[in-house]
Design a protein around this motif. Structure first.
Motif, PDB file in Angstrom:
ATOM      1  N   PRO A 274      41.437  34.046  47.478  1.00 44.99           N
ATOM      2  CA  PRO A 274      41.673  35.479  47.647  1.00 44.99           C
ATOM      3  C   PRO A 274      41.393  36.236  46.347  1.00 44.99           C
ATOM      4  CG  PRO A 274      43.753  34.350  47.356  1.00 44.99           C
ATOM      5  CD  PRO A 274      42.681  33.299  47.328  1.00 44.99           C
ATOM      6  N   ILE A 275      40.672  37.349  46.470  1.00 46.50           N
ATOM      7  CA  ILE A 275      40.329  38.179  45.318  1.00 46.50           C
ATOM      8  C   ILE A 275      40.942  39.564  45.532  1.00 46.50           C
ATOM      9  CG2 ILE A 275      38.439  39.188  43.984  1.00 46.50           C
ATOM     10  CD1 ILE A 275      38.592  36.118  43.776  1.00 46.50           C
ATOM     11  N   LEU A 276      41.701  40.036  44.559  1.00 51.11           N
ATOM     12  CA  LEU A 276      42.414  41.302  44.665  1.00 51.11           C
ATOM     13  C   LEU A 276      41.498  42.494  44.381  1.00 51.11           C
ATOM     14  CD1 LEU A 276      45.078  42.886  45.002  1.00 51.11           C
ATOM     15  CD2 LEU A 276      45.526  42.451  42.571  1.00 51.11           C
ATOM     16  N   LEU A 277      41.471  43.428  45.317  1.00 50.74           N
ATOM     17  CA  LEU A 277      40.753  44.691  45.180  1.00 50.74           C
ATOM     18  C   LEU A 277      41.716  45.826  45.479  1.00 50.74           C
ATOM     19  CD1 LEU A 277      37.457  43.938  47.153  1.00 50.74           C
ATOM     20  CD2 LEU A 277      37.775  43.900  44.692  1.00 50.74           C
ATOM     21  N   TYR A 278      41.318  47.035  45.138  1.00 51.75           N
ATOM     22  CA  TYR A 278      42.104  48.232  45.456  1.00 51.75           C
ATOM     23  C   TYR A 278      41.253  49.234  46.203  1.00 51.75           C
ATOM     24  CZ  TYR A 278      45.847  46.636  42.467  1.00 51.75           C
ATOM     25  OH  TYR A 278      46.873  45.902  41.931  1.00 51.75           O
ATOM     26  N   SER A 279      41.878  49.884  47.168  1.00 53.38           N
ATOM     27  CA  SER A 279      41.277  50.980  47.905  1.00 53.38           C
ATOM     28  C   SER A 279      41.929  52.260  47.384  1.00 53.38           C
ATOM     29  CB  SER A 279      41.561  50.807  49.400  1.00 53.38           C
ATOM     30  OG  SER A 279      41.153  51.935  50.119  1.00 53.38           O
ATOM     31  N   ALA A 280      41.140  53.129  46.771  1.00 53.79           N
ATOM     32  CA  ALA A 280      41.664  54.363  46.177  1.00 53.79           C
ATOM     33  C   ALA A 280      41.395  55.542  47.106  1.00 53.79           C
ATOM     34  CB  ALA A 280      41.012  54.614  44.820  1.00 53.79           C
ATOM     35  N   SER A 281      42.416  56.358  47.319  1.00 57.30           N
ATOM     36  CA  SER A 281      42.297  57.554  48.148  1.00 57.30           C
ATOM     37  C   SER A 281      42.160  58.780  47.265  1.00 57.30           C
ATOM     38  CB  SER A 281      43.535  57.709  49.029  1.00 57.30           C
ATOM     39  OG  SER A 281      43.732  56.567  49.819  1.00 57.30           O
ATOM     40  N   TRP A 282      41.327  59.729  47.708  1.00 55.15           N
ATOM     41  CA  TRP A 282      41.067  60.941  46.944  1.00 55.15           C
ATOM     42  C   TRP A 282      41.435  62.171  47.768  1.00 55.15           C
ATOM     43  CZ3 TRP A 282      39.848  60.249  41.908  1.00 55.15           C
ATOM     44  CH2 TRP A 282      39.467  58.973  41.531  1.00 55.15           C
ATOM     45  N   SER A 283      41.735  63.269  47.105  1.00 54.78           N
ATOM     46  CA  SER A 283      42.193  64.487  47.782  1.00 54.78           C
ATOM     47  C   SER A 283      41.160  65.056  48.756  1.00 54.78           C
ATOM     48  CB  SER A 283      42.592  65.556  46.766  1.00 54.78           C
ATOM     49  OG  SER A 283      41.508  65.865  45.922  1.00 54.78           O
ATOM     50  N   ASP A 284      39.880  64.727  48.587  1.00 55.35           N
ATOM     51  CA  ASP A 284      38.852  65.215  49.514  1.00 55.35           C
ATOM     52  C   ASP A 284      38.711  64.324  50.751  1.00 55.35           C
ATOM     53  OD1 ASP A 284      37.545  62.960  48.566  1.00 55.35           O
ATOM     54  OD2 ASP A 284      35.825  64.052  47.754  1.00 55.35           O
ATOM     55  N   GLY A 285      39.581  63.306  50.861  1.00 55.96           N
ATOM     56  CA  GLY A 285      39.562  62.407  52.006  1.00 55.96           C
ATOM     57  C   GLY A 285      38.679  61.184  51.832  1.00 55.96           C
ATOM     58  N   SER A 286      38.002  61.076  50.710  1.00 55.41           N
ATOM     59  CA  SER A 286      37.120  59.929  50.486  1.00 55.41           C
ATOM     60  C   SER A 286      37.906  58.716  49.978  1.00 55.41           C
ATOM     61  CB  SER A 286      36.011  60.288  49.499  1.00 55.41           C
ATOM     62  OG  SER A 286      36.549  60.570  48.224  1.00 55.41           O
ATOM     63  N   THR A 287      37.271  57.567  50.071  1.00 55.59           N
ATOM     64  CA  THR A 287      37.855  56.306  49.621  1.00 55.59           C
ATOM     65  C   THR A 287      36.855  55.595  48.721  1.00 55.59           C
ATOM     66  OG1 THR A 287      39.106  56.078  51.676  1.00 55.59           O
ATOM     67  CG2 THR A 287      38.781  54.082  50.381  1.00 55.59           C
TER      68      THR A 287
ATOM     69  N   TRP B   9      25.082  41.589  46.934  1.00 51.70           N
ATOM     70  CA  TRP B   9      25.855  41.568  48.172  1.00 51.70           C
ATOM     71  C   TRP B   9      26.167  40.147  48.608  1.00 51.70           C
ATOM     72  CZ3 TRP B   9      27.875  45.991  48.980  1.00 51.70           C
ATOM     73  CH2 TRP B   9      27.187  47.155  48.715  1.00 51.70           C
ATOM     74  N   GLY B  10      27.402  39.955  49.045  1.00 55.08           N
ATOM     75  CA  GLY B  10      27.796  38.690  49.639  1.00 55.08           C
ATOM     76  C   GLY B  10      28.052  37.575  48.659  1.00 55.08           C
ATOM     77  N   GLN B  11      27.989  37.824  47.382  1.00 57.40           N
ATOM     78  CA  GLN B  11      28.278  36.787  46.392  1.00 57.40           C
ATOM     79  C   GLN B  11      29.552  37.162  45.659  1.00 57.40           C
ATOM     80  OE1 GLN B  11      24.959  35.979  43.869  1.00 57.40           O
ATOM     81  NE2 GLN B  11      23.504  36.038  45.543  1.00 57.40           N
ATOM     82  N   GLY B  12      30.627  36.422  45.933  1.00 57.10           N
ATOM     83  CA  GLY B  12      31.913  36.732  45.335  1.00 57.10           C
ATOM     84  C   GLY B  12      31.894  36.679  43.828  1.00 57.10           C
ATOM     85  N   GLY B  13      30.975  35.913  43.238  1.00 55.21           N
ATOM     86  CA  GLY B  13      30.897  35.836  41.791  1.00 55.21           C
ATOM     87  C   GLY B  13      30.620  37.178  41.145  1.00 55.21           C
ATOM     88  N   ALA B  14      30.262  38.165  41.960  1.00 56.15           N
ATOM     89  CA  ALA B  14      30.019  39.504  41.445  1.00 56.15           C
ATOM     90  C   ALA B  14      31.332  40.252  41.209  1.00 56.15           C
ATOM     91  CB  ALA B  14      29.144  40.292  42.412  1.00 56.15           C
ATOM     92  N   LEU B  15      32.455  39.643  41.566  1.00 55.77           N
ATOM     93  CA  LEU B  15      33.781  40.230  41.344  1.00 55.77           C
ATOM     94  C   LEU B  15      34.519  39.425  40.284  1.00 55.77           C
ATOM     95  CD1 LEU B  15      34.804  40.673  45.092  1.00 55.77           C
ATOM     96  CD2 LEU B  15      34.021  42.478  43.543  1.00 55.77           C
ATOM     97  N   PHE B  16      35.553  40.028  39.688  1.00 58.52           N
ATOM     98  CA  PHE B  16      36.417  39.283  38.773  1.00 58.52           C
ATOM     99  C   PHE B  16      37.304  38.349  39.586  1.00 58.52           C
ATOM    100  CE2 PHE B  16      35.970  43.224  36.105  1.00 58.52           C
ATOM    101  CZ  PHE B  16      35.307  42.627  35.054  1.00 58.52           C
ATOM    102  N   GLU B  17      37.453  37.115  39.144  1.00 58.14           N
ATOM    103  CA  GLU B  17      38.375  36.196  39.816  1.00 58.14           C
ATOM    104  C   GLU B  17      39.814  36.553  39.482  1.00 58.14           C
ATOM    105  OE1 GLU B  17      39.664  31.506  40.127  1.00 58.14           O
ATOM    106  OE2 GLU B  17      38.172  32.089  38.656  1.00 58.14           O
TER     107      GLU B  17
END
Length: 98
Positions: free
Chosen positions: A25-38, A67-75
């Motif tokens: 499992p790799i931890l990510l965050y979904s950020a919400s903005w006042s204009d309704g975007s994510t 795309w599709g390669q988890g190594g592109a994220l921080f572990e």
């Protein structure tokens, strides 16, 4: 940013750990903005790093279009102290050097 929610994506353990396999499992965050975007990001070493999403895959913008390669994220699952994180799910990353 009006708020953020932590969530986990499942990646292949071998992207970070040679000789091992299974999901991690790799931890990510979904950020919400006042204009309704994510937008998405990872928190690491006290900084937020932009993450793009497409086709159900995620990558750090600084690593390019991988795309599709988890190594592109921080572990490392550094928790953003401003927003916390859900409990880390159990996972099975196994193989030699485990």
């Amino acid at each position: 940013m009006t708020g953020a929610t932590g969530f986990y994506v499942w990646e292949d353990c071998s992207d970070w750990n040679a000789g091992k396999s299974g999901p991690i499992p790799i931890l990510l965050y979904s950020a919400s903005w006042s204009d309704g975007s994510t937008t998405y990001y990872q928190y690491y070493n006290g900084k937020r790093y932009d993450v793009l999403q497409g086709g159900g895959n995620y990558y750090l913008t600084m690593t390019g279009d991988i795309w599709g390669q988890g190594g592109a994220l921080f572990e490392a699952d550094a928790i953003d102290p401003a927003y916390g994180a859900p409990p880390q799910p159990a996972y099975a990353c196994s193989g030699f050097n485990h």
